[in-house]
Design a protein around this motif. Structure first.
Motif: not given
Length: 353
Positions: A311-322
């Motif tokens: 969770x990186x912000x309100x209503x935001x989710x960051x996904x790491x790219x391998x």
């Protein structure tokens, strides 16, 4: 005879003039007594020197009994003058004074000062906090005390007893006197409770509810009400969310608070795929709730796959790219070539001619 009388008369006149001059000179040296409108005394007796200025040798003559400690009595000026006259003090200049106010000075100790002295005697004793944090109650109502003005110094504790299990105290004090008399002894018993400044809810709040400034008020509460936990401050609490339900009127603990969830379960969120030179966004559905920094599962609505992100912000989710890294090898890691001869069977080895 007729000549002698004028001479005697003249002599008498000269003598009278000389006496008058002498008397006038004496009057200039001895000032007339003047009545005072307000009188302060420290003892039990009012003396001539207290009532008038320029009392002379009569200054120490006792006239009245003083009022009670810390009180003021009023006497008509005419009555005072009559009392002075009975002690051979005459010719008092009363000016325009109609009444004389006599105040007996006293050392007053009120209930607030006694309570503060008890708290100070218990300061950091047997696990208690500082004196300012103690709430003191007495077994009997504490009366305001008045002592002679010669009483000096503060209430000095001579014997202090405190039971931390029951909170009961038994304290003896001494109050010294400047006139050399024996000190006054005082004793007080009661209960002392350590308090802390806490924020208290003004309404019932459920789990995950956001706390606003209007939901809180600051009060001093017994430390025991917090069960050993640290009290939450207003600055910490505002903007946080409840970790558990808490009723109105209860003090908030630091452990009752949690960071607000920026992502709620079943909420539509933005999935962010980001790496060096790449920034992609797509729509997703949160499968878990989480606050900033929490790792949650999200359904990618485009690929229908479940991914995890932070969770990186309100209503935001960051996904790491391998990203696959290119193989990096050194010459020492490259295997040496194998000779063909060494791999042939011994029977196949060519013979020398």
């Amino acid at each position: 005879m007729t000549r002698t009388r004028p001479f005697l008369l003249a002599a008498a006149l000269l003598a009278s003039t000389a006496l008058s001059a002498f008397a006038g000179e004496a009057d200039d040296q001895i000032k007339a007594p003047v009545l005072r409108a307000a009188v302060n005394v420290t003892g039990e007796i009012v003396r001539v020197g207290d009532l008038i200025e320029n009392a002379g040798v009569a200054a120490n003559v006792a006239v009245y009994r003083a009022p009670d400690l810390g009180t003021t009595g009023v006497l008509p000026a005419a009555q005072v003058v009559a009392a002075l006259r009975s002690h051979q003090v005459i010719g008092v200049d009363v000016r325009d004074i109609k009444e004389v106010a006599v105040t007996r000075l006293a050392r007053a100790i009120d209930a607030k000062e006694i309570s503060a002295a008890v708290a100070q005697a218990l300061d950091h004793r047997n696990g208690l906090g500082d004196a300012a944090s103690l709430n003191v109650s007495f077994d009997q109502p504490v009366q305001d005390l008045k002592f002679d003005a010669s009483t000096s110094g503060a209430l000095a504790p001579t014997n202090v007893r405190f039971d931390p299990r029951s909170g009961r105290f038994d304290i003896s004090f001494e109050l010294g006197h400047a006139n050399g008399t024996s000190p006054t002894k005082l004793r007080y018993t009661g209960t002392a409770i350590e308090t802390v400044e806490a924020v208290v809810l003004t309404r019932n709040m459920d789990r995950n509810e956001m706390i606003r400034s209007g939901d809180l008020q600051t009060e001093r509460r017994p430390r025991a009400d917090l069960g050993g936990a640290e009290p939450a401050s207003r600055e910490l609490a505002v903007g946080m969310q409840m970790r558990r339900p808490v009723r109105a009127g209860q003090p908030l603990k630091a452990t009752d608070l949690a960071k607000p969830d920026l992502v709620q379960r079943d909420q539509a969120v933005t999935l962010i795929y980001q790496t060096a030179g790449i920034y992609l966004t797509t729509r997703g559905k949160a499968l878990e709730s989480g606050t900033e920094g929490d790792v949650v599962s999200v359904l990618n609505l485009q690929s229908k796959r479940t991914v995890t992100g932070r969770v990186s912000g309100r209503g935001q989710v960051s996904v790491d790219i391998a990203v696959a890294k290119p193989l990096q090898t050194s010459e020492a890691e490259i295997p040496a070539p194998v000779s063909v001869a060494s791999r042939l069977p011994s029977s196949a080895t060519p013979k020398a001619e």
